[in-house]
Write a protein that holds these residues in place. Structure first.
Motif, PDB file in Angstrom:
ATOM      1  N   SER A  39       0.942  -1.421   0.088  1.00  0.00           N
ATOM      2  CA  SER A  39       0.148   0.203  -0.079  1.00  0.00           C
ATOM      3  C   SER A  39       0.918   1.438   0.018  1.00  0.00           C
ATOM      4  O   SER A  39       2.009   0.935   0.350  1.00  0.00           O
ATOM      5  N   ARG A  41      -0.589   8.004   0.690  1.00  0.00           N
ATOM      6  CA  ARG A  41      -1.880   7.967   1.084  1.00  0.00           C
ATOM      7  C   ARG A  41      -2.268   6.644   1.852  1.00  0.00           C
ATOM      8  O   ARG A  41      -2.607   5.806   0.514  1.00  0.00           O
ATOM      9  N   GLU A  65      -4.179   3.039   0.355  1.00  0.00           N
ATOM     10  CA  GLU A  65      -4.693   3.554  -0.271  1.00  0.00           C
ATOM     11  C   GLU A  65      -3.591   2.703  -1.097  1.00  0.00           C
ATOM     12  O   GLU A  65      -2.605   2.292  -0.680  1.00  0.00           O
ATOM     13  N   LYS A  82       1.355   2.744  -5.836  1.00  0.00           N
ATOM     14  CA  LYS A  82       1.066   3.814  -7.485  1.00  0.00           C
ATOM     15  C   LYS A  82       1.966   3.080  -8.091  1.00  0.00           C
ATOM     16  O   LYS A  82       2.382   3.919  -9.443  1.00  0.00           O
TER      17      LYS A  82
END
Length: 243
Positions: A59, A63, A66, A69
């Motif tokens: 994760s 953030r 979330e 990325k």
């Protein structure tokens, strides 16, 4: 674990007070050429943290809660600049960790700006990831360093664009009921099959331009990988719990 090309040092080596942190006057670790690359498959009792297909076990730290990325392609993950560090959803204490990484090619920048990332045990004890192949930087910040505390015994780096391995044995610090350290964290690191940290005793969490003291924390915390703005790649990440 893999066979070690070992250099003998004192067990439970402690942080040297002879050299200031990040000193460029400190002698550079001798360069050794590692043997052929070996990718170590997870043993039967390992927890696979990245299997080359997804970041489901990770994760975002930027953030919390979330999804991570970073990019996933061709069985590797790659840092996406400015998306922040990523951490495991599972927490760990004492572990054996295997991780493979690759510095960007062609190389860009120099010193700490070249292929920089980091592997953080419990999110606070860093083994530096850096392109240290023909790249001079302060010894306690090169590849295989326990950042800001212990330079590697030798520089066993492969050229940028080639896969490299870390095999890490980490023992978390122990605290008493009042939060006092009863046993500091210890770390052994094997870089490309070469012993570069031999059961060193950490002075506290790793940090840039400071050596903070220990502060009491849970017995298990996530493993973290750093976003330092460089497209470093990682693959074949697994751990074995040692407690």
């Amino acid at each position: 674990m893999v066979l070690l090309a070992a250099t003998a040092v004192s067990v439970n080596a402690q942080v040297s007070t002879k050299w200031p942190q990040h000193s460029m006057d400190r002698p550079q670790p001798p360069v050794v050429t590692p043997g052929p690359f070996v990718s170590v498959a997870p043993p039967s009792d390992a927890i696979v943290l990245f299997d080359g297909r997804s970041l489901a076990n990770w994760s975002s730290t930027q953030r919390p809660g979330e999804a991570a990325k970073w990019k996933v392609a061709d069985r590797y993950m790659e840092v996406v600049a400015n998306t922040g560090a990523i951490e495991t959803k599972q927490a760990f204490g004492d572990v054996q960790l295997h991780i493979e990484w690759r510095a960007p090619t062609p190389p860009k920048g120099e010193s700490q700006e070249r292929g920089n990332s980091g592997v953080f045990l419990m999110g606070r004890y860093e083994v530096q990831v850096l392109d240290s192949y023909h790249n001079v930087t302060y010894p306690d910040g090169q590849a295989g360093a326990v950042y800001g505390q212990f330079p590697p015994l030798v520089n066993a780096s492969r050229p940028p664009g080639e896969w490299q391995t870390y095999d890490i044995v980490f023992h978390r610090p122990r605290f008493d009921a009042e939060g006092k350290v009863t046993r500091p964290a210890r770390m052994t690191v094997v870089h490309n099959g070469v012993l570069v940290q031999d059961n060193v005793e950490l002075s506290g969490p790793t940090a840039h331009q400071e050596r903070p003291p220990y502060s009491q924390h849970p017995d298990a915390l996530p493993l973290m990988l750093q976003d330092h703005g460089n497209p470093v790649r990682f693959r074949n990440i697994w751990v074995r719990k040692l407690e």
